[in-house]
Scaffold this active site. Structure first.
Site, PDB file in Angstrom:
ATOM      1  N   SER A 118      80.034  21.481  10.416  1.00  0.00           N
ATOM      2  CA  SER A 118      80.331  22.909  10.472  1.00  0.00           C
ATOM      3  C   SER A 118      81.576  23.238   9.674  1.00  0.00           C
ATOM      4  O   SER A 118      81.851  24.401   9.416  1.00  0.00           O
ATOM      5  CB  SER A 118      80.479  23.369  11.919  1.00  0.00           C
ATOM      6  OG  SER A 118      81.311  22.502  12.621  1.00  0.00           O
ATOM      7  N   HIS A 139      73.873  23.245   6.868  1.00  0.00           N
ATOM      8  CA  HIS A 139      74.481  23.693   8.126  1.00  0.00           C
ATOM      9  C   HIS A 139      73.499  24.606   8.863  1.00  0.00           C
ATOM     10  O   HIS A 139      73.319  25.769   8.487  1.00  0.00           O
ATOM     11  CB  HIS A 139      75.801  24.404   7.793  1.00  0.00           C
ATOM     12  CG  HIS A 139      76.582  24.809   8.987  1.00  0.00           C
ATOM     13  ND1 HIS A 139      77.486  25.834   8.969  1.00  0.00           N
ATOM     14  CD2 HIS A 139      76.593  24.338  10.260  1.00  0.00           C
ATOM     15  CE1 HIS A 139      78.028  25.963  10.159  1.00  0.00           C
ATOM     16  NE2 HIS A 139      77.492  25.071  10.965  1.00  0.00           N
ATOM     17  N   ASN A 189      81.757  29.733   9.192  1.00  0.00           N
ATOM     18  CA  ASN A 189      82.876  29.542  10.114  1.00  0.00           C
ATOM     19  C   ASN A 189      84.195  30.111   9.612  1.00  0.00           C
ATOM     20  O   ASN A 189      85.115  30.320  10.394  1.00  0.00           O
ATOM     21  CB  ASN A 189      82.997  28.066  10.493  1.00  0.00           C
ATOM     22  CG  ASN A 189      81.955  27.741  11.539  1.00  0.00           C
ATOM     23  OD1 ASN A 189      81.758  28.511  12.472  1.00  0.00           O
ATOM     24  ND2 ASN A 189      81.264  26.625  11.376  1.00  0.00           N
TER      25      ASN A 189
END
Ligand code: CAA
Length: 295
Positions: A118, A139, A189
């Site tokens: 991640s 991902h 993220n």
């Protein structure tokens, strides 16, 4: 791209194995303990049952898909004839570097080595192999059978051919692959985690309570889960480690993890997986209950 090996049978690994098997691939699911693999197969079977119940697949499709998943506790046996390996082991740089060094020795020359990381650098992972052109990020989002996105991360040395192959494979799973470059947190993220961290700061500074913060974001921004519930769902330890990657990678104080997040992780309150985070989770109880510590 017929034979897929998935390393790690936790939430992400079993979801990835589920989806590849559903779309006709032969899947080798690898973990260190047979008990973890047995648990993963039972989770995959239950998740297929949800799809059978709503009629999106048949019982026969489910049995055929489960029949395409083999389990291995030996890394060498599990990857020896793989076309694509997807690593979904724990989010730890040294563990990943060690795994990719081994994979480079154990896999055939044509094998693409992908990581479901991640936030760990794909460029760094690729650099410990003799095939950095064939190392890439794939991902997936949790829950993998439901979420449409695959963030495809192109490392500095990843070739266009590898990227195109992975984009095509992801599309054939009826996912929407999005190509991004390899910088801290990638895209998902880099945007999601500062929002979650800010929600934790909002709680920490007493601006509002847990339910209030989550309700604002659910009803005001049409998010399916509020940021604090989502943090519990992702795992507070994972959120903290991604904030540290952003903070170290950019050296910008705006990414400093909230001290409350740090405390909760240090105390072992990591969200759903430990039974308590911002909310308290009891088995079989679908109703959200704010943790007693915040009352
Ligand atoms: N396998 C198969 N199907 C599943 C499933 C699974 N593991 N989990 C849920 N589903 C299905 C359910 O069967 C249901 O299907 P129908 O609507 O067709 O009946 C549907 O998904 C919704 O599930 P539920 O009714 O149980 O619950 P819900 O409506 O609350 O939805 C949710 C659950 C999909 C998880 C939703 O709350 C959601 O979208 N949450 C946000 C998820 C998110 O943001 N994920 C990204 C996290 S970040 C990440 O993964 C990456 C990272 O690096 C941190």
């Amino acid at each position: 791209m017929n034979k897929i090996s998935v390393i790690g049978s936790g939430t992400m690994g079993n979801g990835i194995a589920h989806v590849f098997a559903q779309y006709g691939h032969q899947v080798s699911l690898i973990d260190v303990q047979q008990a973890a693999l047995d648990k993963a197969l039972s989770t995959i079977s239950k998740n297929f049952d949800r799809q059978v119940a709503k009629g999106s697949i048949s019982e026969e499709d489910k049995s055929a898909a489960l029949g395409r998943i083999l389990t291995f506790t030996s890394l060498g046996d599990g990857v020896k004839d793989a076309d694509l390996v997807i690593e979904a082991a724990i989010e730890n740089l040294q563990v990943k570097l060690d795994l990719f060094r081994q994979l480079d020795e154990l896999c055939p020359q044509h094998t693409i080595l992908a990581s479901n990381t991640s936030s760990i650098s794909i460029t760094k992972i690729g650099s410990v192999t003799k095939r950095p052109d064939k190392v890439i990020g794939m991902h997936f989002m949790n829950p993998v059978p439901v979420m449409k996105l695959v963030e495809v991360i192109k490392g500095y040395a990843t070739s266009n051919e590898t990227t195109e192959t992975v984009m095509t494979v992801s599309s054939k799973l009826e996912k929407i692959p999005v190509e991004v470059n390899d910088y801290p947190g990638f895209v998902a993220n880099r945007i999601l985690m500062p929002m979650i961290n800010e929600a934790i700061y909002t709680l920490y500074e007493g601006v509002a309570g847990i339910e209030e913060i989550d309700t604002v974001m659910k009803l005001g921004m049409a998010h399916p889960m509020g940021p604090l519930q989502l943090a519990d769902f992702i795992g507070l330890d994972v959120c903290l480690s991604i904030m540290k990657v952003l903070h170290d990678g950019f050296g910008n104080p705006k990414y400093a993890p909230c001290p409350l997040l740090v405390n909760m992780v240090e105390a072992g309150f990591k969200g759903v997986k430990t039974g308590e985070g911002f909310y308290a989770y009891t088995l079989g109880n679908k109703e959200l209950k704010v943790s007693g510590r915040f009352k």
